[in-house]
Each structure stands twice: as structure tokens, then as C-alpha cells.
Design an enzyme around this catalytic site. Structure first.
Site, PDB file in Angstrom:
ATOM      1  N   TYR A   1       3.681   5.300  10.020  1.00  0.00           N
ATOM      2  CA  TYR A   1       4.148   3.989  10.511  1.00  0.00           C
ATOM      3  C   TYR A   1       4.835   3.170   9.411  1.00  0.00           C
ATOM      4  O   TYR A   1       5.420   2.139   9.677  1.00  0.00           O
ATOM      5  CB  TYR A   1       2.956   3.195  11.092  1.00  0.00           C
TER       6      TYR A   1
ATOM      7  N   ARG B   1       0.859  -1.186   0.000  1.00  0.00           N
ATOM      8  CA  ARG B   1       0.000   0.000   0.000  1.00  0.00           C
ATOM      9  C   ARG B   1       0.893   1.234   0.000  1.00  0.00           C
ATOM     10  O   ARG B   1       1.498   1.559   1.024  1.00  0.00           O
ATOM     11  CB  ARG B   1      -0.893  -0.041   1.240  1.00  0.00           C
TER      12      ARG B   1
ATOM     13  N   HIS C   1      -3.868   4.316   4.683  1.00  0.00           N
ATOM     14  CA  HIS C   1      -5.071   3.492   4.627  1.00  0.00           C
ATOM     15  C   HIS C   1      -6.180   4.246   3.891  1.00  0.00           C
ATOM     16  O   HIS C   1      -6.894   3.683   3.077  1.00  0.00           O
ATOM     17  CB  HIS C   1      -5.502   3.142   6.050  1.00  0.00           C
TER      18      HIS C   1
HETATM   19  C1  LIG Z   1     -15.035  -6.491  10.644  1.00  0.00           C
HETATM   20  C2  LIG Z   1     -14.346  -5.182  10.429  1.00  0.00           C
HETATM   21  N1  LIG Z   1     -13.411  -4.765  11.324  1.00  0.00           N
HETATM   22  C3  LIG Z   1     -12.793  -3.566  11.157  1.00  0.00           C
HETATM   23  C4  LIG Z   1     -13.119  -2.761  10.099  1.00  0.00           C
HETATM   24  C5  LIG Z   1     -12.417  -1.410   9.912  1.00  0.00           C
HETATM   25  N2  LIG Z   1     -11.443  -1.501   8.821  1.00  0.00           N
HETATM   26  C6  LIG Z   1     -11.773  -1.152   7.552  1.00  0.00           C
HETATM   27  S1  LIG Z   1     -10.533  -1.449   6.476  1.00  0.00           S
HETATM   28  C7  LIG Z   1      -9.516  -2.037   7.711  1.00  0.00           C
HETATM   29  C8  LIG Z   1      -8.138  -2.553   7.390  1.00  0.00           C
HETATM   30  C9  LIG Z   1      -8.228  -3.624   6.363  1.00  0.00           C
HETATM   31  O1  LIG Z   1      -6.998  -4.212   6.092  1.00  0.00           O
HETATM   32  P1  LIG Z   1      -6.890  -5.266   4.937  1.00  0.00           P
HETATM   33  O2  LIG Z   1      -7.981  -6.271   5.014  1.00  0.00           O
HETATM   34  O3  LIG Z   1      -5.500  -5.779   4.937  1.00  0.00           O
HETATM   35  O4  LIG Z   1      -7.182  -4.399   3.619  1.00  0.00           O
HETATM   36  P2  LIG Z   1      -6.439  -3.087   3.116  1.00  0.00           P
HETATM   37  O5  LIG Z   1      -7.199  -1.908   3.697  1.00  0.00           O
HETATM   38  O6  LIG Z   1      -5.030  -3.156   3.562  1.00  0.00           O
HETATM   39  O7  LIG Z   1      -6.574  -3.113   1.638  1.00  0.00           O
HETATM   40  C10 LIG Z   1     -10.156  -1.998   8.945  1.00  0.00           C
HETATM   41  C11 LIG Z   1      -9.554  -2.437  10.205  1.00  0.00           C
HETATM   42  C12 LIG Z   1     -14.122  -3.214   9.199  1.00  0.00           C
HETATM   43  N3  LIG Z   1     -14.492  -2.501   8.124  1.00  0.00           N
HETATM   44  N4  LIG Z   1     -14.705  -4.419   9.374  1.00  0.00           N
END
Ligand SMILES: Cc1ncc(C[n+]2csc(CCOP(=O)(O)OP(=O)(O)O)c2C)c(N)n1
Length: 334
Positions: free
Chosen positions: A254, A242, A246
Site C-alpha cells: 500500500y 516507515r 508495519h
Molecule cells: C488500542 C489498540 N488498537 C489497535 C492495536 C493494533 N496495532 C498495533 S500497532 C498499530 C498501528 C500503530 O500505528 P501508529 O500508532 O501510527 O504507530 P506505528 O506502528 O506507525 O509506529 C495497530 C493498529 C493496538 N495495539 N492497540
């Protein structure tokens, strides 16, 4: 060993779709800074090759279950750029009619299941859709997208167990970009690769360089053909990074700068452009023609979205319930 060759029009389509996705997101980033986007904005900068290259092999009647970093999948699956832009600007002309921002949109006609925001819910949903195709004897495929962070949730494991048992025509695309918000992958799970988990549910897990558009393209071609021919599910873990935060409000302090620098040099679009030019498949004037065409498409999309109205307040309860059009002020007891 024979070197695989690709029809030029397929290579140029892939290049066009990659650039369109990147430049669409660049426009969004500007609109966000102008205060024209409400809520968060989650971009796929540096990992566009995953949604874009995987969707090249899908038909309109195949279904995808995308997540927040899959704008490219919406575009390749056929969503009009103006309509998608209107959705993101919360305008009435977007698929959610202005009720939601960003990518909580879908289209039954285009085979796009609206993202739910619950991480990894894309997996049981797509597994169920694929199971439906199997029961009806249709040669259609369902694809779910998720991050490596999402793969640590229960939905992932329930979905994979179901897929392993019933062998529906499902392709699972893990976009392993090394971070789940601010949590690095080493603090998310005790193994190196999400793909290893597929085997324990009884099907194949593959690992591919997610920044190599053609590698993703080839691996997906294999998995989609296998699914259509009744060979069941495949999990493809695409290794990527990434490049930005985020979301657009996250400076991502970080992420170590030297780590970012390494991955910036592995930019999927720059590398694909180099691949094409080195092989004489793209020259400067063709590149310029594609760039101009994309700029015009995006000018039109932004103008359409900006000129579209916001929904009127009295529409707040419309299109929310399946069978009713309540009047403003009605009370609903569920
Ligand atoms: C069940 C759940 N927990 C927390 C969140 C909040 N949240 C949204 S995106 C994210 C990080 C996701 O990381 P990853 O699955 O690795 O995808 P990336 O954003 O890195 O593409 C979080 C914690 C959520 N949407 N759903």
C-alpha cells in the site's frame, strides 16, 4: 547567527547508537527469516533517529515509556544488547524470562516501563510517573513515545489533558511515520499535525524533522531542560516515514514506490554520517573502528541469546502473580 557546535564525543556517541540500533535490527530481520523469532517483529528502519537521539539527554533515573518501534531507546537507556536479544528470542535470560517475545520488556533500574501493546497507553502512564516526580520535588523527567496512529485514541487525549492541567515534567514524542499499519495519515485525522493538539491542552507542541538526528537531539534537549526546570510538558512531533512494513511479515504494498524512494534518500543515518564526514568529525578509519566494535557487540549478543535456554514449562505460572509462586496445575480464581 552563531552556528551551534557539539563536542565530538557526543556526535560520535550519537552516530554509534544510531548504527548499533540499525545493525541490531538487521540481525533481528535475519533471525526472523530463520524462524528464530516467534510472533511479530516491528522494526524502526528509517526512523531510528527518534528514539536514539531523544534518549541521549536522559539520565538513568529518568523514565521512558516506549512502544514497538523504540528498540533504540532500550539500547541507549542502557539495556544490555545480549539481554535484549534474549528477550526478543523468548529466552529465559531476557527480562520477561522467556514469557514474551519482542519488546514487552522493561527495567526499573534503567527507567524503562514495559510497553503494554495498547496504543497510546504510554501517555497516561508516563504522565502519572512524571506527576509522581513533581509531587516529590525530584528533577527527573518521564518520556512517552507513540505513533500518530496512537494519537487518535482516547488515552492520548486523557493523558494530554492531565499533563496540561498538572504540568508534570513530561516529554511526549510522537513518531509520525505517515502510516498506522496500512492506513495513511490523511485517512487517520483531519489535521496535518499531531503537535497542534498540544496547544488545546495548554502546553507547547513542536514539529521537527525526525530524519535529522541533530534536529531531534536539539529539540529534545530544549524539552528535557524545560521539564527539569519546572516548565512542564512539551509534545515533540517528529516527522518521519516507515521505510518497511508495519512488521516483518507485511510487504507494505500500500506504500507507493515513488514515496518510498523519496524517503530512502532521506535516511537519517546516511545523512548523519555525511554531516560528520563533511565536517571532518569522522574519517574512514574511525568509521571502520565503530562498525567493527558494533559487529563484535552484536556477535556476542546473538551468541548469548541463541545459547540461552527457553524457560521450562513448569515456569509458565511463575513470575505472573505478584505474591505467589503457584505450582504447575494449581487453579487460580481472580
Ligand atoms: C488500542 C489498540 N488498537 C489497535 C492495536 C493494533 N496495532 C498495533 S500497532 C498499530 C498501528 C500503530 O500505528 P501508529 O500508532 O501510527 O504507530 P506505528 O506502528 O506507525 O509506529 C495497530 C493498529 C493496538 N495495539 N492497540
Amino acid at each position: 547567527m552563531a552556528v551551534k557546535t557539539y563536542p565530538k564525543e557526543k556526535l560520535l556517541k550519537l552516530y554509534h547508537d544510531l548504527l548499533l540500533t540499525r545493525q541490531f535490527e538487521q540481525r533481528l530481520s535475519i533471525l526472523y527469516r530463520q524462524g528464530k523469532i516467534v510472533g511479530g517483529l516491528y522494526l524502526s528502519r528509517g526512523q531510528e533517529a527518534i528514539p536514539v537521539a531523544t534518549c541521549q539527554h536522559l539520565r538513568k533515573d529518568d523514565f521512558i515509556s516506549p512502544v514497538h518501534r523504540d528498540l533504540g531507546a532500550f539500547l541507549v537507556k542502557g539495556m544490555d544488547p545480549g539481554v535484549l536479544m534474549a528477550q526478543i528470542l523468548a529466552k529465559q535470560t531476557g527480562p520477561s524470562k522467556g514469557k514474551d517475545s519482542f519488546l514487552h520488556a522493561g527495567s526499573k533500574e534503567l527507567g524503562i516501563i514495559p510497553p503494554t501493546s495498547i496504543l497510546a497507553s504510554t501517555i497516561p502512564i508516563a504522565a502519572g510517573v512524571a506527576f509522581g516526580f513533581k509531587i516529590r520535588g525530584e528533577d527527573r523527567v518521564a518520556v512517552s513515545y507513540f505513533g500518530e496512529g496512537g494519537s487518535n485514541r482516547g488515552d492520548f487525549h486523557e493523558g494530554l489533558n492531565f499533563a496540561g492541567l498538572h504540568k508534570p515534567p513530561l516529554v511526549l514524542i510522537c513518531e509520525n511515520n505517515k502510516y498506522a499499519y496500512s492506513t495513511p495519515v490523511e485517512k487517520e485525522m483531519a489535521i496535518c499535525c499531531v503537535a497542534y493538539r498540544a496547544e488545546s491542552y495548554g502546553f507547547e507542541g513542536l514539529i521537527v524533522d525526525g530524519n535529522d538526528a541533530l534536529a531531534v537531539y536539539d529539540t529534545m534537549e530544549y524539552a528535557v531542560n524545560k521539564a527539569r526546570e519546572g516548565g512542564g510538558p512539551t509534545l515533540i512531533e517528529c516527522m518521519t516515514y516507515r521505510i518497511s512494513g508495519h512488521s516483518e511479515h507485511d510487504e507494505a504494498k500500500y506504500q507507493p514506490p515513488e514515496e518510498k524512494e523519496i524517503w530512502k534518500r532521506r535516511d537519517p543515518i546516511e545523512n548523519f554520517r555525511k554531516y560528520l564526514t563533511d565536517r571532518g568529525q569522522l574519517d574512514e578509519s574511525e568509521d571502520q573502528r565503530i562498525q567493527t566494535q558494533i559487529a563484535q557487540t552484536l556477535d556476542k549478543a546473538v551468541a548469548f541469546a541463541e545459547q540461552s535456554p527457553y524457560p521450562p514449562p513448569e515456569d509458565a505460572l511463575r513470575h505472573v502473580f505478584a505474591n505467589e509462586e503457584p505450582k504447575y496445575g494449581d487453579r487460580h480464581h481472580i
